[in-house]
Design an enzyme around this catalytic site. Sequence first.
Site, PDB file in Angstrom:
ATOM      1  N   ARG A 118       0.904  -1.341   0.002  1.00 48.08           N
ATOM      2  CA  ARG A 118       0.058  -0.064  -0.134  1.00 48.08           C
ATOM      3  C   ARG A 118       0.870   1.191  -0.060  1.00 48.08           C
ATOM      4  NH1 ARG A 118      -3.252  -2.601   4.586  1.00 48.08           N
ATOM      5  NH2 ARG A 118      -1.174  -2.951   5.401  1.00 48.08           N
ATOM      6  N   ILE A 119       1.748   1.240   0.922  1.00 41.16           N
ATOM      7  CA  ILE A 119       2.530   2.720   1.048  1.00 41.16           C
ATOM      8  C   ILE A 119       3.524   2.515  -0.136  1.00 41.16           C
ATOM      9  CG2 ILE A 119       4.186   3.941   2.778  1.00 41.16           C
ATOM     10  CD1 ILE A 119       2.528   2.524   4.766  1.00 41.16           C
ATOM     11  N   ASP A 165       9.510  -6.329  -5.087  1.00 44.03           N
ATOM     12  CA  ASP A 165       8.712  -7.017  -4.127  1.00 44.03           C
ATOM     13  C   ASP A 165       8.421  -8.350  -4.651  1.00 44.03           C
ATOM     14  OD1 ASP A 165       5.724  -5.964  -2.449  1.00 44.03           O
ATOM     15  OD2 ASP A 165       6.254  -7.913  -2.569  1.00 44.03           O
ATOM     16  N   ARG A 203      10.306  -0.026   8.933  1.00 47.19           N
ATOM     17  CA  ARG A 203      10.271  -0.525  10.393  1.00 47.19           C
ATOM     18  C   ARG A 203      12.008  -0.326  10.542  1.00 47.19           C
ATOM     19  NH1 ARG A 203       6.218   0.449  12.177  1.00 47.19           N
ATOM     20  NH2 ARG A 203       4.527  -1.023  12.567  1.00 47.19           N
ATOM     21  N   ASP A 250      12.861   7.306   9.810  1.00 50.37           N
ATOM     22  CA  ASP A 250      11.749   7.415  10.698  1.00 50.37           C
ATOM     23  C   ASP A 250      11.488   6.635  11.705  1.00 50.37           C
ATOM     24  OD1 ASP A 250       9.145   9.418  11.406  1.00 50.37           O
ATOM     25  OD2 ASP A 250       8.221   7.481  10.590  1.00 50.37           O
ATOM     26  N   GLU A 294      13.386   2.039  19.638  1.00 48.24           N
ATOM     27  CA  GLU A 294      12.636   3.277  19.624  1.00 48.24           C
ATOM     28  C   GLU A 294      12.435   3.569  21.086  1.00 48.24           C
ATOM     29  OE1 GLU A 294       9.498   3.482  16.593  1.00 48.24           O
ATOM     30  OE2 GLU A 294      10.882   3.008  15.241  1.00 48.24           O
ATOM     31  N   HIS A 301       9.545   8.682  14.340  1.00 47.13           N
ATOM     32  CA  HIS A 301       8.396   7.818  13.766  1.00 47.13           C
ATOM     33  C   HIS A 301       6.996   8.601  13.824  1.00 47.13           C
ATOM     34  CE1 HIS A 301       6.963   3.290  14.098  1.00 47.13           C
ATOM     35  NE2 HIS A 301       6.271   3.961  13.380  1.00 47.13           N
ATOM     36  N   GLY A 304       5.402   8.704  10.674  1.00 51.58           N
ATOM     37  CA  GLY A 304       4.735   8.344   9.495  1.00 51.58           C
ATOM     38  C   GLY A 304       3.191   8.877   9.551  1.00 51.58           C
ATOM     39  N   ALA A 305       2.345   8.076  10.478  1.00 51.82           N
ATOM     40  CA  ALA A 305       1.104   7.986  10.500  1.00 51.82           C
ATOM     41  C   ALA A 305       0.561   9.402  11.494  1.00 51.82           C
ATOM     42  CB  ALA A 305       0.417   7.010  11.153  1.00 51.82           C
TER      43      ALA A 305
HETATM   44  P1  NAD Z   1       1.876  -3.865   2.884  1.00 57.13           P
HETATM   45  O1  NAD Z   1       1.640  -4.988   3.592  1.00 57.13           O
HETATM   46  O2  NAD Z   1       0.652  -3.324   2.228  1.00 57.13           O
HETATM   47  O3  NAD Z   1       3.024  -3.800   2.007  1.00 57.13           O
HETATM   48  C1  NAD Z   1       4.237  -4.450   2.533  1.00 57.13           C
HETATM   49  C2  NAD Z   1       4.817  -5.198   1.303  1.00 57.13           C
HETATM   50  O4  NAD Z   1       6.140  -5.437   1.400  1.00 57.13           O
HETATM   51  C3  NAD Z   1       4.048  -6.093   0.660  1.00 57.13           C
HETATM   52  O5  NAD Z   1       3.773  -5.864  -0.775  1.00 57.13           O
HETATM   53  C4  NAD Z   1       5.282  -7.335   0.595  1.00 57.13           C
HETATM   54  O6  NAD Z   1       4.886  -8.096  -0.300  1.00 57.13           O
HETATM   55  C5  NAD Z   1       6.458  -6.742   0.494  1.00 57.13           C
HETATM   56  N1  NAD Z   1       7.627  -7.225   1.170  1.00 57.13           N
HETATM   57  C6  NAD Z   1       7.768  -8.336   1.856  1.00 57.13           C
HETATM   58  N2  NAD Z   1       8.672  -8.948   2.315  1.00 57.13           N
HETATM   59  C7  NAD Z   1       9.329  -8.368   1.466  1.00 57.13           C
HETATM   60  C8  NAD Z   1      11.079  -8.321   1.196  1.00 57.13           C
HETATM   61  N3  NAD Z   1      11.738  -9.435   1.638  1.00 57.13           N
HETATM   62  N4  NAD Z   1      11.451  -7.422   0.229  1.00 57.13           N
HETATM   63  C9  NAD Z   1      10.614  -6.673  -0.621  1.00 57.13           C
HETATM   64  N5  NAD Z   1       9.517  -6.556  -0.206  1.00 57.13           N
HETATM   65  C10 NAD Z   1       8.697  -7.393   0.761  1.00 57.13           C
HETATM   66  O7  NAD Z   1       2.404  -2.858   4.103  1.00 57.13           O
HETATM   67  P2  NAD Z   1       2.229  -1.236   4.179  1.00 57.13           P
HETATM   68  O8  NAD Z   1       0.879  -0.768   4.681  1.00 57.13           O
HETATM   69  O9  NAD Z   1       2.426  -0.707   2.773  1.00 57.13           O
HETATM   70  O10 NAD Z   1       3.242  -0.675   5.090  1.00 57.13           O
HETATM   71  C11 NAD Z   1       4.654  -0.904   4.970  1.00 57.13           C
HETATM   72  C12 NAD Z   1       5.521  -0.712   6.138  1.00 57.13           C
HETATM   73  O11 NAD Z   1       5.248   0.572   6.477  1.00 57.13           O
HETATM   74  C13 NAD Z   1       5.342  -1.490   6.968  1.00 57.13           C
HETATM   75  O12 NAD Z   1       6.357  -2.104   7.660  1.00 57.13           O
HETATM   76  C14 NAD Z   1       4.577  -1.003   8.221  1.00 57.13           C
HETATM   77  O13 NAD Z   1       4.538  -1.364   9.464  1.00 57.13           O
HETATM   78  C15 NAD Z   1       5.249   0.373   7.982  1.00 57.13           C
HETATM   79  N6  NAD Z   1       4.330   1.622   8.428  1.00 57.13           N
HETATM   80  C16 NAD Z   1       5.233   2.732   8.995  1.00 57.13           C
HETATM   81  C17 NAD Z   1       4.422   3.695   9.657  1.00 57.13           C
HETATM   82  C18 NAD Z   1       5.226   4.928  10.126  1.00 57.13           C
HETATM   83  O14 NAD Z   1       4.857   5.470  11.039  1.00 57.13           O
HETATM   84  N7  NAD Z   1       6.470   5.016   9.621  1.00 57.13           N
HETATM   85  C19 NAD Z   1       3.190   3.937   9.444  1.00 57.13           C
HETATM   86  C20 NAD Z   1       2.389   2.644   8.897  1.00 57.13           C
HETATM   87  C21 NAD Z   1       3.098   1.750   8.396  1.00 57.13           C
END
Ligand code: NAD
Length: 546
Positions: free
Chosen positions: A158-159, A178, A240, A264, A269, A288, A290-291
Amino acid sequence: MAAAQNAKFRVLAADKLDEEGLEYIRSQPDAELINKPGITEEELAKIAGDADGMIVRSAVQVTAKVLANPGRLKVVARAGVGVDNIDLEAATDKGILVMNSADASTISTAEHAFALLISLARQIGPAYKTMSEGGWDRSKFMGRQLSGKTLGVVGFGRIGRTVAERALAFGMNVVAYDPVFNQPTALDGKVRVFQQFKDILPHADMLTFHVPLTDQTRGMLGAETFPLCKKGVMVVNASRGGVVDEDSLIAAIDAGQCGGAALDVYTTEPPAKDSPLRKHPKILLTPHLGASTKEAQKAVAVAAAEQLMTFLRGQGIVGAVNAGGLRIDLTPLQNAFVDLAQRMTKLLAPMITQGIGSVTIELSGKELAAASGTIERYALVGLLGSSLDVPVNVINVAHVARQRGVQLRTVLTDGQEDQAGTPELTIEVASPDGKEKRRIVGHIYDDMRPRVEEINGYRMDMIPAGAMVLILNEDRPGMIGLVGTEFGQAQVNIADMTISRRESKAMMVLKVDQEPAEALLNRLTHRPGILKVAVIRLPAEKLSAR
Ligand code: NAD
């Protein structure tokens, strides 16, 4: 699950929730809001069972104690992503569904990652620092333009996708990696998608990470992979902590291989007050965030409230994190196959190196037909669980897999049983380009014990349980002795060993009394003739009766 006549669903807000989320609940004619922000664990344990549903953020602890007497509680909704403050096992145990509203913070997090990217390229952090200290230095802060540069997006969920859209709008070229994205290009052909992490690195002027933290992603950008990057690559991590190895990052910046980084998220942390990250002039840090936007907090609160009401009304499940509410009346044989499927996928998962393009599940045996969907889902959770950030479970896994382009096929051999007359389960996984194929076959005989009889064409008879070691080696004299000696010298007792040969290779499957130490595995991996070593930790054998 309609509210009894005149009775309303009682919804407990157990954290400080955005006002719009609270207002949504108040406005529902069939809901009654109990607003208790800042409630302690003790107090919560007393009143949790009086509510039908609970909404939380990250402050309140929903522990096993809170859930011990669930009363009428059926669902806990997290307004946001992380469910670290909820004891998922306890919730599942009590049949309570846990859901999150991860989608709602996607745009805010993507915008933050993009803000970090621009700030890094234009040195906004150090320039601001100089100004705030009374300085004025225009030559020191020469920036880089984004337009025309190539951004490598690692993790195209998603992100990652949302960041990619923004980068395209800025005139950047975008490439992505991915392993679960099963298409050569994305976003109308504008993004080239790679299947190997190392392949994306020589293309990217800038890298941004959007992956979950797993064994595969921990330190994926580190001492071994930095040298494969373009010299001067800029790095953003808002996913992460630990995905980019922090020590290697500093070393790569100091050596000039990395041009700077914006973070971030951190391995710990908050990072230590004297962490070298905090002082490095080429590292931009945010805590941190992001959200952390008003919009995201509103959106996650409203989404959590909506999801919770949808579930309570029996209208569907969105954002499920555990298998809580799932009640399936399985026969002992069907249950034994559900268990076998999980063991088989745990064995297969470490052999999948090229990503998952398709999963085929073949079931034979009349009795299994009715449980095929459940068996399929448990198998998929075993295969996909460690590579996706969305917590996958038996409720959401098929949907999530399809969203990522994974082809799913379940074949029922119409009540036919195998030659031996026992029901059989075969799981086949192919990489997106079809070149890597993995296959495992299992049976349950009358003794109801799980048995694996084939892995990738190697025949065997093995009970998959406890600590196991899989070794692929050249089929030549001395290999069994070599393995036996290494384990003996390390004082690790081999309880059972199965050997299977095919062409010029052999596969040994060892059951060991204790888990082998890293040092033993490293030594073994480097011995001549040993091609691959994998350790798999499986639960002890379940004793079940027909
Ligand atoms: P998501 O599940 O939609 O996407 C994660 C993607 O990573 C998936 O498409 C998956 O196939 C891929 N992936 C898994 N293993 C992989 C690898 N070894 N190599 C490459 N790609 C791989 O998740 P999202 O909602 O897009 O979130 C992404 C990250 O952002 C997560 O770690 C989430 O916890 C983090 N996040 C951080 C904040 C923040 O405050 N900074 C806020 C929201 C989410």
